[in-house]
Write an enzyme that holds these catalytic residues in place. Structure first.
Site: not given
Ligand SMILES: O=P(O)(O)OC[C@H]1O[C@H](O)[C@H](O)[C@@H](O)[C@@H]1O
Length: 317
Positions: A203, A312, A85, A132, A37-38, A80, A82, A219
């Site tokens: 998702e 994760k 990531t 997201r 989502g980022s 990011s 969060s 193609h």
């Molecule tokens: O956007 P971030 O916190 O960096 O996380 C990146 C990604 O992590 C996970 O895979 C989530 O399910 C995604 O929706 C998210 O976008």
């Protein structure tokens, strides 16, 4: 916050951020780094810059490493939601090792800590959202930082005005998608949007979905349509923009006809609005709602993404 409430309020996220923008002319190129989502933020920012005819290389990177030609005179944005990531954190570290000070956007996390330790620019996002569902905050921040914030306010008002009709259109679309593997074909200007549709369907609705883009799909992909056993598992959506290259618009018509000749009626959809940004966000919002309604039709809670959490966890061992 519930998914529906976040979607209802999505237009309010689109707001210019009061910050001086970077002078892009000072750089040899731009990298946007992010995942999921980022990551889509980088694709959209790249598209908006290219549409403005900016004459410098722009990359949207979804990986741990930067290409070798990204040197200290490049601008690197690490986005990011969060801030935790690992791929994006790795890019931030790699940028630092090349004497680039990455500009970071997150709601907190390790990325924020890194910016404190290394004296980097950090732009804070409101917390409490699944990444997201915070796309509007992230794209508004990044577009403001790169001097592309004109049009954000108008886009927000436009989406508010269109919300109810978008929801209706999205519900009808979700009914069409139910029971099939959605296949989203797009023209180049709507390629990033097609990826957003795919990832939101994955998702939110816990459903496989894939995309292909014109002209490349003429193609290879089109030959795959021959097999009725697999074709009949799919339902087709064609996304386009009226400002796409005329040959791609011609190819779009041909694609529609190929599908019709095979007895498949695709949903041919373009964004509403006179401005490109409005059409882009119209289709993003439509796809977000459609994936939400599809989750409801299948009886899934759109928010949890258990398998991603377990990946994760395994990676952290
Ligand atoms: O956007 P971030 O916190 O960096 O996380 C990146 C990604 O992590 C996970 O895979 C989530 O399910 C995604 O929706 C998210 O976008």
């Amino acid at each position: 916050m519930k998914a529906q409430e976040m979607l209802e309020n999505f237009p309010e996220q689109i707001n210019p951020v009061d910050t001086p923008s970077l002078n892009l002319r000072d750089y040899a190129g731009i990298v946007f780094s992010g995942m999921g989502g980022s990551g889509i933020v980088g694709d959209l920012a790249k598209l908006v810059l290219e549409k403005s005819q900016i004459d410098m290389p722009i990359l949207s990177v979804r990986d741990y490493t930067l290409p070798p030609y990204v040197k200290e005179n490049w601008a690197v944005f690490c986005v990011s939601y969060s801030g935790n990531t690992e791929e994006t954190l790795s890019i931030a570290q790699e940028a630092l090792s090349r004497n680039i000070k990455p500009v970071c956007v997150s709601s907190g996390g390790k990325l924020k800590e890194l910016t404190n330790q290394r004296g980097l620019m950090h732009f804070a996002l409101p917390s409490g959202y699944p990444p997201r569902y915070a796309l509007g905050f992230m794209i508004s921040t990044v577009l403001s930082l790169i001097g592309m914030k004109d049009g954000l306010k108008a886009c927000r008002e436009f989406l508010k005005e269109k919300k109810e009709s978008i929801k209706e259109q999205a519900y009808r679309l979700a009914q069409r998608l139910e029971g099939y593997i959605p296949v989203v074909y797009a023209t180049p200007l709507m390629d990033a949007v097609a990826l957003r549709w795919k990832t939101q369907i994955n998702e939110n609705a816990k459903t496989l979905c894939y995309t292909a883009t014109l002209p490349e799909l003429h193609h290879n992909e089109v030959v795959g349509l021959d097999n009725p056993i697999t074709r009949n598992l799919c339902t087709f959506v064609l996304l386009f923009d009226p400002e796409d290259h005329p040959r791609n618009l011609k190819r779009l018509e041909i694609t529609e006809q190929i599908l019709k000749d095979l007895g498949v009626v695709p949903a041919l959809i373009k964004g509403e609005g006179n401005e490109f940004l409005n059409r882009l966000f119209y289709l993003i919002y439509l796809g977000d709602w459609a994936s939400f309604y599809l989750s409801q039709l299948y009886g899934y809670d759109p928010i949890p993404v258990k398998v991603i959490d377990s990946i994760k966890e395994k990676l952290s061992l």
